[in-house]
Scaffold this active site. Structure first.
Site, PDB file in Angstrom:
ATOM      1  N   CYS A 175     -60.148  -5.738  36.442  1.00  0.00           N
ATOM      2  CA  CYS A 175     -58.874  -5.291  36.995  1.00  0.00           C
ATOM      3  C   CYS A 175     -59.108  -4.103  37.933  1.00  0.00           C
ATOM      4  O   CYS A 175     -59.836  -3.166  37.587  1.00  0.00           O
ATOM      5  CB  CYS A 175     -57.939  -4.894  35.860  1.00  0.00           C
ATOM      6  SG  CYS A 175     -56.377  -4.156  36.397  1.00  0.00           S
ATOM      7  N   ARG A 219     -47.615  -5.221  33.344  1.00  0.00           N
ATOM      8  CA  ARG A 219     -46.795  -5.887  32.335  1.00  0.00           C
ATOM      9  C   ARG A 219     -47.673  -6.764  31.444  1.00  0.00           C
ATOM     10  O   ARG A 219     -48.482  -7.542  31.947  1.00  0.00           O
ATOM     11  CB  ARG A 219     -45.737  -6.738  33.023  1.00  0.00           C
ATOM     12  CG  ARG A 219     -44.763  -7.428  32.077  1.00  0.00           C
ATOM     13  CD  ARG A 219     -43.729  -8.195  32.866  1.00  0.00           C
ATOM     14  NE  ARG A 219     -42.812  -8.898  31.974  1.00  0.00           N
ATOM     15  CZ  ARG A 219     -41.788  -9.645  32.403  1.00  0.00           C
ATOM     16  NH1 ARG A 219     -41.586  -9.764  33.716  1.00  0.00           N
ATOM     17  NH2 ARG A 219     -41.002 -10.245  31.543  1.00  0.00           N
ATOM     18  N   THR A 240     -54.643 -15.211  35.689  1.00  0.00           N
ATOM     19  CA  THR A 240     -55.075 -14.411  36.840  1.00  0.00           C
ATOM     20  C   THR A 240     -56.588 -14.350  36.989  1.00  0.00           C
ATOM     21  O   THR A 240     -57.096 -13.978  38.045  1.00  0.00           O
ATOM     22  CB  THR A 240     -54.549 -12.964  36.718  1.00  0.00           C
ATOM     23  OG1 THR A 240     -55.099 -12.360  35.540  1.00  0.00           O
ATOM     24  CG2 THR A 240     -53.027 -12.957  36.641  1.00  0.00           C
ATOM     25  N   CYS A 259     -53.969  -1.007  30.000  1.00  0.00           N
ATOM     26  CA  CYS A 259     -53.628  -1.302  31.397  1.00  0.00           C
ATOM     27  C   CYS A 259     -52.112  -1.213  31.590  1.00  0.00           C
ATOM     28  O   CYS A 259     -51.337  -1.769  30.799  1.00  0.00           O
ATOM     29  CB  CYS A 259     -54.116  -2.694  31.780  1.00  0.00           C
ATOM     30  SG  CYS A 259     -53.869  -3.079  33.541  1.00  0.00           S
ATOM     31  N   CYS A 265     -58.900  -6.702  31.528  1.00  0.00           N
ATOM     32  CA  CYS A 265     -58.358  -5.344  31.553  1.00  0.00           C
ATOM     33  C   CYS A 265     -58.720  -4.606  30.281  1.00  0.00           C
ATOM     34  O   CYS A 265     -59.128  -5.207  29.285  1.00  0.00           O
ATOM     35  CB  CYS A 265     -56.827  -5.368  31.655  1.00  0.00           C
ATOM     36  SG  CYS A 265     -56.168  -6.273  33.072  1.00  0.00           S
ATOM     37  N   CYS A 318     -56.878  -0.731  36.273  1.00  0.00           N
ATOM     38  CA  CYS A 318     -57.229   0.039  35.069  1.00  0.00           C
ATOM     39  C   CYS A 318     -58.732   0.263  34.901  1.00  0.00           C
ATOM     40  O   CYS A 318     -59.153   0.993  34.008  1.00  0.00           O
ATOM     41  CB  CYS A 318     -56.674  -0.637  33.816  1.00  0.00           C
ATOM     42  SG  CYS A 318     -57.505  -2.182  33.352  1.00  0.00           S
ATOM     43  N   ARG A 365     -62.940 -11.360  36.246  1.00  0.00           N
ATOM     44  CA  ARG A 365     -63.326 -10.196  37.051  1.00  0.00           C
ATOM     45  C   ARG A 365     -62.510  -8.978  36.621  1.00  0.00           C
ATOM     46  O   ARG A 365     -61.436  -9.095  36.035  1.00  0.00           O
ATOM     47  CB  ARG A 365     -63.141 -10.471  38.538  1.00  0.00           C
ATOM     48  CG  ARG A 365     -61.713 -10.813  38.939  1.00  0.00           C
ATOM     49  CD  ARG A 365     -61.597 -11.050  40.437  1.00  0.00           C
ATOM     50  NE  ARG A 365     -60.275 -11.489  40.833  1.00  0.00           N
ATOM     51  CZ  ARG A 365     -59.242 -10.680  41.020  1.00  0.00           C
ATOM     52  NH1 ARG A 365     -59.392  -9.375  40.823  1.00  0.00           N
ATOM     53  NH2 ARG A 365     -58.066 -11.149  41.391  1.00  0.00           N
ATOM     54  N   ASP A 410     -76.350  23.177   3.309  1.00  0.00           N
ATOM     55  CA  ASP A 410     -76.114  24.121   4.398  1.00  0.00           C
ATOM     56  C   ASP A 410     -75.246  25.272   3.903  1.00  0.00           C
ATOM     57  O   ASP A 410     -74.192  25.065   3.289  1.00  0.00           O
ATOM     58  CB  ASP A 410     -75.421  23.400   5.558  1.00  0.00           C
ATOM     59  CG  ASP A 410     -75.185  24.297   6.751  1.00  0.00           C
ATOM     60  OD1 ASP A 410     -76.128  24.477   7.541  1.00  0.00           O
ATOM     61  OD2 ASP A 410     -74.075  24.835   6.876  1.00  0.00           O
TER      62      ASP A 410
END
Length: 501
Positions: A65, A41, A30, A38, A34, A68, A63, A445
């Site tokens: 998503c 699927r 694609t 995300c 992501c 998400c 690039r 302390d």
């Protein structure tokens, strides 16, 4: 972590949000990258590549998503726990150093040449300083596009782009859409953008993501208990404070929720947006990895009960390391109330006035340069602490002591300890709350010793330090858990004291 394919792929298959920010998932079929959680699927393993940063994925041609928003995930906790040059560089880039001073300026802060730094970052995070800064500018631009009514020219300028063309090209490359289309999409999804405009000019509202569990009562309670009137306040369920930023001043209003922090920023100059966001995240320690902390600290049977009671503690940090150091010195051997009084006097005498139409904030904490002109006779402090404060301010002003976002933690400790009146407690608290060292441990302390005694731990500083070896590298978080075992105002959120609230 991105090199461990099997572990990363298991996280992706289970949509495990705990790993958001640790690595980026890129899908070959694609061309999209992501966050691990995300909701789409999970892709087939053969079609997946893992990258350490969004910048590395962008450099490889992927690039973001649109579902998400991987560039909006919490930052990798790795950069906050590493004291090496790469960790220091990533903290400086997040603070906007590349945009303000360029790669040469970034390299200068780290004591490296620009070429050496480029090579180190390329090997470790898959992208150089310019690519990392570009990814950050793209994220800032998206926030402004989707949450404000600023013109696109103003968005480009505020995000740090050199030209409108560079802005347009970057948004298209990262988001696969134009800036105008991105705004239309955000408006169609909800009316949040228009509603936020009601806050007034110079204002932006956003959600700061955080890894869960998030025990926000500890960090917000501590900040509220130590709040200095005029510089900090609690109002309408939010912790508010003034900010001194590179191009002007600002006010941050921070309201906690179990899985995020609502942040309202009022800025003199929108060019400071990226820096303001980074400093608010740093103040609340939002990029911490609670699961790793919990896993280590619960191995100690004495400590395990208080960790289980409030898992996900964060360290109450600072928006300005020099300010924190000054305040720690003012708090030496006095109560929180007395420390607030001393700091308030300093604020009124040397801080820059600021207008706050929405609340009662009046001043920005003074810079080191302003404090360098202090008249010692005006300091209502014991002589020894007065000398310590003056020595610290002088060392910060001339660079003898460096406490910036990209400083070397061990060198900073060493340099602090050479100053008169600064001992291990002061140095460790500054390392913990100012520098963000996850393994700082102020064993002397008093509160830690009281809490240790109640839990059946050694309360002698030397014996407690030896015992604390099993908590490494998370001793700062063990300190915060020990503080939560006390009946003290630092653990109250919302505050119960009228003086604070």
């Amino acid at each position: 972590m991105h090199d461990d394919f099997d572990r990363c792929y298991r996280a992706v298959k289970s949509s495990d949000a705990r790993f958001d920010g640790w690595f980026i998932t890129a899908v070959l079929t694609t061309g999209i990258y992501c966050r691990p959680s995300c909701p789409v699927r999970p892709p087939l393993a053969r079609n997946v590549r893992f990258y350490p940063t969004a910048a590395a994925a962008q450099r490889a041609g992927f690039r973001a998503c649109k579902r998400c928003h991987p560039d909006a995930a919490p930052g990798s906790p790795e950069w906050n726990i590493r004291g090496d040059v790469v960790g220091r560089a990533m903290r400086l880039i997040a603070d906007g150093t590349v945009d303000r001073e360029g790669v040469a300026g970034l390299a200068g802060h780290l004591g490296y040449s620009a070429r050496q730094l480029q090579r180190l970052l390329q090997v470790e995070v898959g992208a150089g300083p310019l690519a990392l800064a570009r990814a950050q500018r793209a994220q800032t631009a998206r926030v402004l596009i989707e949450t404000t009514d600023l013109s696109m020219a103003d968005v480009a300028f505020a995000a740090g782009f050199a030209s409108i063309r560079q802005f347009n090209d970057t948004v298209r490359a990262v988001c696969a859409t134009t800036p105008t289309a991105l705004r239309h999409q955000a408006t169609a999804r909800s009316k949040v953008r228009r509603d936020r405009g009601a806050h007034g000019p110079g204002t932006v509202s956003l959600r700061l993501p955080v890894r869960t569990p998030f025990a926000f009562e500890g960090v917000f309670g501590h900040l509220a208990a130590c709040a200095v009137p005029g510089c900090e306040e609690v109002r309408d369920g939010a912790y508010r404070r003034t900010l001194r930023l590179p191009h002007g001043n600002g006010i941050a209003s921070l309201s906690p929720a179990p899985d995020h922090v609502r942040c309202l920023l009022m800025l003199d100059d929108f060019r400071d947006l990226t820096t303001a966001i980074a400093r608010c995240r740093r103040l609340l320690d939002l990029d911490a990895d609670p699961e790793a902390v919990i896993e280590t600290l619960t191995d100690d049977p004495e400590l395990a009960p208080i960790v289980a009671k409030a898992p996900g503690q964060r360290i109450p940090r600072t928006v300005d390391e020099a300010e924190l150091a000054v305040r720690v010195v003012l708090s030496q051997q006095v109560s929180i109330k007395a420390a607030r009084t001393h700091t308030h006097r300093l604020l009124l005498a040397h801080g820059e006035q600021i207008s706050d139409a929405a609340g009662g904030l009046t001043h920005v904490f003074p810079s080191v340069e302003r404090l360098a002109d202090i008249d010692p006779d005006q300091l209502a402090l014991p002589r020894a602490r007065r000398q310590t404060l003056l020595a610290l301010v002088a060392a910060l002003a001339d660079g003898t002591v460096g406490l910036g976002a990209g400083c070397d933690w061990e060198r900073a400790r060493h340099d602090l300890l050479t100053l008169p009146g600064i001992g291990p407690w002061t140095a460790e608290v500054i390392a913990m709350r100012g520098l963000g060292d996850p393994d700082a441990f102020p064993a002397t302390d008093l509160g830690i010793q009281v809490a240790a005694r109640r839990l059946g731990l050694p309360d002698n500083p030397r014996a407690l330090t030896e015992h604390s070896a099993r908590w490494r590298p998370w001793r700062s978080y063990a300190t915060q858990h020990l503080w939560t075992a006390l009946d003290h105002a630092v653990n109250d959120w919302p505050p119960t004291s009228k003086e604070i609230a």
